[in-house]
Write a protein that holds these residues in place. Structure first.
Motif, PDB file in Angstrom:
ATOM      1  N   GLY A 143      -3.979   3.621  -0.979  1.00 55.30           N
ATOM      2  CA  GLY A 143      -5.244   2.977  -1.290  1.00 55.30           C
ATOM      3  C   GLY A 143      -6.372   3.930  -1.626  1.00 55.30           C
TER       4      GLY A 143
ATOM      5  N   GLU B 147      -8.357  -5.093   4.361  1.00 57.41           N
ATOM      6  CA  GLU B 147      -7.563  -4.586   5.476  1.00 57.41           C
ATOM      7  C   GLU B 147      -8.421  -4.153   6.660  1.00 57.41           C
TER       8      GLU B 147
ATOM      9  N   LEU C 220      -7.080  -4.174  -2.505  1.00 60.15           N
ATOM     10  CA  LEU C 220      -6.307  -2.936  -2.398  1.00 60.15           C
ATOM     11  C   LEU C 220      -6.466  -2.415  -0.978  1.00 60.15           C
ATOM     12  N   PRO C 221      -5.374  -2.266  -0.214  1.00 62.25           N
ATOM     13  CA  PRO C 221      -5.501  -1.803   1.177  1.00 62.25           C
ATOM     14  C   PRO C 221      -6.112  -0.416   1.267  1.00 62.25           C
TER      15      PRO C 221
ATOM     16  N   PRO D 129       0.798  -1.230   0.000  1.00 60.81           N
ATOM     17  CA  PRO D 129       0.000   0.000   0.000  1.00 60.81           C
ATOM     18  C   PRO D 129       0.824   1.270   0.000  1.00 60.81           C
TER      19      PRO D 129
END
Length: 418
Positions: free
Chosen positions: A359, A311, A353-354, A23
């Motif tokens: 992000g 996340e 995708l974090p 990230p």
């Protein structure tokens, strides 16, 4: 929801098996290969730069790292250190990226060499030295740190690797059924024990040091170091099938949104044997402290191949052996997104995708983004549109309408009002 077109972010010159997202630098790391067979198919780890270009998320090859005769089958990421499962071994790699002065985002956005044409041209241009940077203005290096054999069965293969919460330890599991824990970055072994009879399919390390393992012996176990804490029993509050044995395919810890100290465990259960009329697979959410099942829901008749948790712990991502990809809401285990046969062949890994680092910038107006890779060498993007904007606007309109109606009623009842 039926078939839909999904954006193809990248196509590698080899089958893809593992995927991770960094990230902080906005890197997508995809790995795989053709193995030791002399077929001419390369083995490597590709580092892709994620960027928003003209309102669209794109990926371009930044750096390719040749892994010689070994295909990378599984990955774990801790900062800028990669743990790569290659045959019976675990290889630690450290990557570093430096942006050279004089190159800014405006120059990149104005470049004509964007999108798939750039990526298709870049991928085959690997050097025999094993590493190359494909983006001007960027210095990228990959260093081999340590390597150790992690599996010792008759046909050894490391199947899964995972860092602990502070990235000081690394746990590995494979076909010999043993869990081995290693110090990072020396890879000095600190723990070894037999966890399952037969192959270990997946493992997850919690922030309190507890380790969850699932194997081909149909068991899911919770360990504190090498001591068994409990076994998981997903069917206690769910469906029972006397003639259909199930095994645990995947396990992942996840945060509880809006509860900093909260923890959930998520598992996937699939039929142990292939049947002509396959029963459904199941998702189960567990309390991360007591390891009691909270809820179980079916997740379709396609056999699940991989699981990922976002996340923040809000979403679950699933891939199937028939190439389909789905996104579920973690709280209710309800499906939000589904693409049938997005790859057309087994999905080998999925990653969100974090929400931290770059992000939010890369997400744009979408609520989450899930990446998937498969044996077809493709990396695809799955975007979930924001579910919040429309309900919020509707709520505001309702509030305004209620206020107007209240004023009109008061004016009719009390002419002197206002």
């Amino acid at each position: 929801m039926g078939r839909r077109r999904t954006p193809e972010l990248y196509r590698a010159p080899f089958p893809l098996y593992a995927l991770r997202v960094d990230p902080s630098a906005g890197l997508l790391i995809a790995a795989g290969g053709g193995g030791a067979a002399k077929t001419g198919i390369k083995n490597g780890v590709h580092f892709l730069q994620l960027e928003q270009i003209n309102g669209r998320l794109s990926a371009s090859l930044l750096h390719s790292h040749d892994t010689e005769t070994r295909a990378t089958m599984n990955l774990a990421l801790a900062g800028n250190i990669l743990a790569a499962g290659q045959d019976a071994h675990c290889q630690l790699l450290r990557f570093q990226i430096h942006q050279q002065k004089g190159k800014n985002k405006a120059e990149k956005a104005g470049s004509k060499e964007q999108g798939p044409r750039q990526r298709k041209g870049a991928a085959p241009a690997e050097k025999k030295s094993g590493a190359e940077t494909h983006q001007e203005g960027v210095e990228f290096s990959v260093e081999n740190l340590q390597e150790v054999q992690t599996d010792f069965s008759h046909d050894p293969l490391q199947k899964v690797v995972c860092f602990n919460h502070d990235n000081t330890l690394l746990a590995t599991g494979g076909t010999d059924g043993c869990i081995r824990v290693w110090k990072v970055p020396t890879l000095e072994k600190v723990l070894e024990f037999k966890a399952h009879e037969g192959e270990i399919e997946d493992l997850a390390l919690g922030p309190d040091g507890k380790l969850v393992t699932v194997g081909w012996d149909l068991k899911a176990s919770v360990w504190q170091k090498d001591q068994l804490v409990t076994q998981l029993h997903w069917q206690e509050n769910g469906p029972t099938f006397s003639n259909t044995p199930y095994r645990y395919q995947a396990c992942r810890f996840g945060q509880v949104p809006d509860q900093p100290a909260g923890l959930r465990l998520f598992t996937v259960q699939i039929p142990h044997k292939r049947l002509r009329q396959p029963p459904p697979c199941y998702l189960t959410a567990w309390d991360g402290s007591t390891f009691l099942p909270l809820r179980t829901r079916p997740c379709g008749h396609e056999v699940i191949s991989c699981l990922s948790v976002s996340e923040s712990g809000t979403f679950l991502g699933l891939g199937t052996v028939t190439g389909s990809v789905a996104i579920y809401i973690a709280f209710s285990l309800q499906r939000l997104y589904y693409v049938k046969e997005a790859h057309g062949i087994v999905v080998t890994d999925v990653a969100f995708l974090p929400e931290k680092g770059r992000g939010p910038e890369l997400l744009g107006s979408h609520e989450t983004a899930l990446f998937s890779v498969a044996v077809d060498s493709r990396c695809q993007l799955h975007l979930l549109p924001s579910r919040r904007s429309a309900p919020v606007r509707l709520l505001l309109l309702l509030c305004v309408g209620l206020i107007v109606m209240t004023i009109l009623l008061l004016q009719s009842a009390f002419p002197g009002f206002l």
